[in-house]
Motif scaffolding. Structure first.
Motif, PDB file in Angstrom:
ATOM      1  N   VAL A 132       0.851  -1.192   0.000  1.00  8.98           N
ATOM      2  CA  VAL A 132       0.000   0.000   0.000  1.00  8.98           C
ATOM      3  C   VAL A 132       0.881   1.234   0.000  1.00  8.98           C
ATOM      4  N   GLU A 133       0.570   2.162  -0.881  1.00 14.41           N
ATOM      5  CA  GLU A 133       1.280   3.440  -0.927  1.00 14.41           C
ATOM      6  C   GLU A 133       0.254   4.573  -0.946  1.00 14.41           C
ATOM      7  N   ILE A 134       0.458   5.558  -0.105  1.00  9.98           N
ATOM      8  CA  ILE A 134      -0.411   6.728  -0.050  1.00  9.98           C
ATOM      9  C   ILE A 134       0.397   7.947  -0.479  1.00  9.98           C
ATOM     10  N   PRO A 162      -1.002  10.376   4.682  1.00 11.64           N
ATOM     11  CA  PRO A 162      -0.113  10.667   3.549  1.00 11.64           C
ATOM     12  C   PRO A 162       1.322  10.246   3.845  1.00 11.64           C
ATOM     13  N   GLY A 163       1.932   9.612   2.865  1.00 13.03           N
ATOM     14  CA  GLY A 163       3.308   9.157   3.022  1.00 13.03           C
ATOM     15  C   GLY A 163       3.444   7.718   3.452  1.00 13.03           C
ATOM     16  N   PHE A 164       2.334   7.058   3.806  1.00 13.06           N
ATOM     17  CA  PHE A 164       2.420   5.650   4.202  1.00 13.06           C
ATOM     18  C   PHE A 164       2.921   4.822   3.028  1.00 13.06           C
ATOM     19  N   GLU A 198       9.240   8.756  -0.501  1.00 13.93           N
ATOM     20  CA  GLU A 198       9.532  10.062   0.092  1.00 13.93           C
ATOM     21  C   GLU A 198       9.487  10.018   1.600  1.00 13.93           C
ATOM     22  N   ALA A 199       8.670   9.116   2.135  1.00 16.90           N
ATOM     23  CA  ALA A 199       8.614   8.957   3.590  1.00 16.90           C
ATOM     24  C   ALA A 199       9.606   7.912   4.078  1.00 16.90           C
ATOM     25  N   HIS A 200      10.503   7.464   3.180  1.00 14.12           N
ATOM     26  CA  HIS A 200      11.556   6.497   3.527  1.00 14.12           C
ATOM     27  C   HIS A 200      10.955   5.192   4.037  1.00 14.12           C
ATOM     28  N   LYS A 210       2.884  -3.228   3.767  1.00 15.72           N
ATOM     29  CA  LYS A 210       1.652  -3.977   3.588  1.00 15.72           C
ATOM     30  C   LYS A 210       0.537  -3.303   4.389  1.00 15.72           C
ATOM     31  N   GLY A 211      -0.685  -3.554   3.972  1.00 16.66           N
ATOM     32  CA  GLY A 211      -1.816  -3.207   4.812  1.00 16.66           C
ATOM     33  C   GLY A 211      -2.128  -4.389   5.710  1.00 16.66           C
ATOM     34  N   VAL A 212      -2.238  -4.147   7.013  1.00 17.05           N
ATOM     35  CA  VAL A 212      -2.586  -5.219   7.940  1.00 17.05           C
ATOM     36  C   VAL A 212      -4.101  -5.280   8.059  1.00 17.05           C
TER      37      VAL A 212
END
Length: 340
Positions: free
Chosen positions: A239-241, A269-271, A275-277, A282-284
């Protein structure tokens, strides 16, 4: 009071801080330094709660009046208190709202709350639905708390849910299907033990997971869900936000599966982003079955991820300064030591 915005969307952290500074969001005690998240505000328990005999919606009444109808006894949380599984409680929160015109809000359980199978919902005076806060609402906030698998120890300041504020009617930018991963490793999930001890929600990394969870091993890419059991699983895809968006995971139509997925639905945002390193998160999935056994297959769609824009880019992103869940795979809540 009105709130000036450039466009419709979810408010980022700097706008939430402005609402606090201008008195639109107040609290019984000073706000914690880390209480404002990139696109949400953590809400905290006060020292007042009630054991109630039934859940309820206020309708046209005040929450305090409805509590008087269903309360079994008041509870003082100031010294810490164990909320028993299988029981329902109402707690007053420390925060209070005076929303400007043009703003609404929605609450959701925090990730750590959902992962220990605690069902929580926000209540407002004269509220017609759980978790939704009407435009212009002025008044106190309450939370219904219903531990399902584990009894929990809470105190004033314990954070079980979070509030997301929205301006206008932000468009739904994208909806993605979320599948379940049943081939990700030797352990594909965890099932909660029915007769485990109390989970102290302020004791981070302080519980032996073997006392609370049964590991589920790889079996042909499928898993039989037993009625009434609680499972921790992982999404099949990462998952990317994006940094200028936020997302909420919502259940699928119950007609395609006899289970409920994901009590805790907010993704900041950033999950999972570069950019958020934290690329590769994964989504749990928090899964509870209904009354019928159900055979879940690898990759089966179990939820939807709905993306919405922010009014502006947040000054902080998810995972900056540390997070228990950035770069996660299959992972229990932060209260448990790493399995191994």
């Amino acid at each position: 009071m009105t709130f000036d915005i450039l466009k419709a969307g979810i408010l980022p952290c700097q706008s939430i801080e402005t609402l606090i500074a201008t008195g639109a969001i107040t609290s019984q005690t000073p706000f914690d330094a880390d209480q404002v998240q990139p696109a949400s505000l953590d809400l905290r328990l006060s020292d007042r709660a009630w054991r109630v005999r039934a859940s309820f919606l206020p309708g046209q009444r005040l929450v305090a009046d409805r509590i008087a109808d269903v309360s079994m006894h008041p509870i003082d949380l100031s010294g810490g208190y164990v909320l028993e599984k299988g029981c329902v409680y109402i707690a007053e929160l420390q925060e209070r709202l005076s929303l400007p015109k043009g703003l609404i809000a929605r609450a959701n359980p925090k990730s750590s709350t959902g992962r220990v199978d605690v069902f929580v919902r926000l209540l407002t005076d004269r509220g017609a639905s759980f978790d939704d806060v009407a435009e212009g609402y002025e008044g106190p906030l309450y939370m219904e708390i219903a531990p399902q698998t584990f009894s929990i120890l809470v105190r004033p300041g314990t954070r079980l849910n979070q509030l997301r504020l929205k301006a206008g009617e932000p468009p739904k930018l994208e909806t993605r299907s979320v599948g379940v991963d049943l081939r990700g490793g030797d352990i594909v999930g965890f099932r909660g033990r029915r007769h485990a001890g109390v989970v102290d929600l302020e004791n981070i990394d302080g519980h032996d997971p073997r006392d609370y969870w049964e590991p589920l091993t790889l079996r042909r890419g499928e898993l039989l869900l037993d009625p009434g059991e609680f499972y921790i699983l992982a999404s099949s895809d990462e998952v990317e936000i994006p940094v200028d968006q936020a997302a909420e995971m919502t259940p699928i139509d119950p007609s395609v599966g006899e289970f409920r997925v994901h009590y805790a639905g907010f993704f900041d945002p950033g999950f999972g982003t570069d950019e958020a390193h934290g690329a590769g998160s994964k989504g749990v999935l928090e899964v509870r079955t209904h009354d019928t056994p159900f055979l879940l297959e690898h990759g089966q769609i179990v939820a939807r991820l709905v993306y919405e824009p922010l009014t502006e880019r947040p000054t902080r992103l998810y995972g900056e300064g540390g997070s228990h869940y950035q770069r996660q795979g299959l992972k229990l809540s932060k209260h448990f030591k790493v399995w191994g």
